[in-house]
Scaffold this motif. Sequence first.
Motif, PDB file in Angstrom:
ATOM      1  N   ALA A   1       0.777  -1.239  -0.041  1.00 49.90           N
ATOM      2  CA  ALA A   1      -0.030   0.127   0.082  1.00 49.90           C
ATOM      3  C   ALA A   1       0.942   1.274   0.043  1.00 49.90           C
ATOM      4  CB  ALA A   1      -1.032   0.185   1.350  1.00 49.90           C
ATOM      5  N   VAL A   2       1.965   1.269   0.944  1.00 56.83           N
ATOM      6  CA  VAL A   2       2.712   2.651   0.864  1.00 56.83           C
ATOM      7  C   VAL A   2       3.587   2.734  -0.773  1.00 56.83           C
ATOM      8  CG1 VAL A   2       4.876   3.274   2.020  1.00 56.83           C
ATOM      9  CG2 VAL A   2       3.134   2.137   3.216  1.00 56.83           C
ATOM     10  N   PHE A   3       4.100   1.782  -1.139  1.00 60.79           N
ATOM     11  CA  PHE A   3       4.650   1.714  -2.358  1.00 60.79           C
ATOM     12  C   PHE A   3       3.468   2.239  -3.543  1.00 60.79           C
ATOM     13  CE2 PHE A   3       8.332  -0.736  -0.891  1.00 60.79           C
ATOM     14  CZ  PHE A   3       9.070  -0.090  -1.295  1.00 60.79           C
ATOM     15  N   ASP A   4       2.302   1.721  -3.474  1.00 64.66           N
ATOM     16  CA  ASP A   4       1.384   2.015  -4.274  1.00 64.66           C
ATOM     17  C   ASP A   4       1.104   3.645  -4.246  1.00 64.66           C
ATOM     18  OD1 ASP A   4       1.311  -0.410  -5.333  1.00 64.66           O
ATOM     19  OD2 ASP A   4      -0.767  -1.106  -4.443  1.00 64.66           O
ATOM     20  N   LEU A   5       0.908   3.913  -2.984  1.00 65.67           N
ATOM     21  CA  LEU A   5       0.546   5.549  -2.845  1.00 65.67           C
ATOM     22  C   LEU A   5       1.657   6.364  -3.156  1.00 65.67           C
ATOM     23  CD1 LEU A   5      -1.591   5.145   0.332  1.00 65.67           C
ATOM     24  CD2 LEU A   5      -2.105   5.791  -1.723  1.00 65.67           C
ATOM     25  N   ILE A   6       2.904   5.966  -2.829  1.00 64.39           N
ATOM     26  CA  ILE A   6       4.043   6.623  -3.233  1.00 64.39           C
ATOM     27  C   ILE A   6       3.941   7.034  -5.001  1.00 64.39           C
ATOM     28  CG2 ILE A   6       6.467   6.692  -3.749  1.00 64.39           C
ATOM     29  CD1 ILE A   6       6.905   5.474  -0.885  1.00 64.39           C
TER      30      ILE A   6
END
Length: 544
Positions: free
Chosen positions: A260-265
């Motif tokens: 989720a963090v990589f996707d939002l970045i």
Amino acid sequence: MREHFEAFSRQAANHVPLSPLSFLERTASVFPDRIAVIYNDRQLTWSDVQERVRRLASSLMSRGVGQGHTVSVLAANTPELFELHYAVPLAGAVLNTINIRLEAETVAYILDHSDARLIIADTAFSGVVSEAFTINGKNIPVIDIDDPDGPGGQRIGEADYSELIEEGDPAFAWRGPEDEWQALALNYTSGTSGRPKGVVYHHRGAYLMAMGTPIAWELPRHPVYLYTVPMFHCNGWCHAWTMTLMAGTIVCIRQVTGKAVFDLIDKLGITHLGGAPIVLSMLVNTPEADRKPLGGPVRIMTAGAPPPAAVLAATKALGFEVMQVYGLTETYGHVVQCLWREEWEGLSANEQAELQSWQGVGFPMTETVDVIDRETADPVPWDGETQGEIVIRSNTVMKGYYKNADATADAFSGGAFKSGDAAVRHPNGYVQIRDRLKDVIISGGENISSVEVEGVLHRHPDVALAAVVALPDEKWGEVPCAFIELKDGASTTEESLIEFCRQHMAGFKRPKKIVFTELPKTATGKIQKFVLRDDARTLSEYTS
């Protein structure tokens, strides 16, 4: 003459009580159309946030909430919790954000001890609230937050959060506190020994924390901030107020995962985020298929426990810029930072990571940070070896512990806040934590830093997380015991890890027992060593 300098009195024109509430009025006025909050498909501008906060504050006051009343909140990191950081104190009340992972018994204690006047709770936690009422016999009014992107849950409140906004007055007049020493928030410690203590924040401290953070973190205007820090923890390190001051965009995330963090970045251009070292480990251990390349610099502020140098090095290798900070609930969060120094530029990656794992020097708004001898109260030598206790003087130190005068007096005895953390001070003045004082292992009269042993264990390629505690021992009194959480798909043996430690540390520091398990953690990602200490005692009884 002295009397001429002292002849002036404070007036409305030249003395305004400091409060982070003023940041919202300024940002909404200067940047009304900029995106303030993003949560999945929801977006709010700063003008939207301002109006919703005014409506909420007026609705709270119409329900009898006012000066000095406590409003408790159980909510995930959603826009509602961000808005309540303004609406509750705007009504003159005190915001009490509760850890959403606490069991009903502790929630019942907090609701009772805090004198909560109203509870605003996500329906995902309605079961805990209902059970807490059964335990403490209270019947406090509840307002439901019904998040369509949440897991759902039963509505138990007299109204829904959206109804408060609909009922509220959009023209509600903004007003700050009459006194900047006025209570703003009430945060409960994790309660690792005995009942949790209620830490009281004031408006002045929150204002100065929010003003000091951009300088220390070198924040640009309009950062895009991913709120991975739970907003119930030290009010999300006070970043709700900081990001408003900087007219940033706050991206809310309910469930933090590496993917989720990589996707939002990748999707939203995240520039900043924060979290405990476990968040760094999560990013490092995210499967390659779930990672996305960083489109630009992403800066991470990490705190909560000393991060192992190996984890810092691995995070940097992914392209993240990490700054280690240190603080406590009692200090509004971070008040010490590992400020990067130019002379470190030519060092190897491992040497840089080791230096970055130090806690460092005080933030700009921190008056003094020192390491003192607990017996004499004298500062320890700056030799990187002599251990003492970290003490802090700052405007960002709590007012005190709610309804606990004895604990407050003890914490402030000597003229500074006593942290309970054991540390050394290096020749360049940088502070480095060796351990929580209660976590130091005394084996055969020798002090062993659990943090040091954990740092070595984290260098093993199969280790995801390591925690070291004291194992009672008939001969030595105590010996190190390591609890290890392995990386997905990894396997190793107790003998292999002990041999690895034999190659990298003195014999008396090596773990004498290694247990493979999933480590117990708080909602903020801190490892619950008190649980592991109990497990070690049980293990000692079993093996003796």
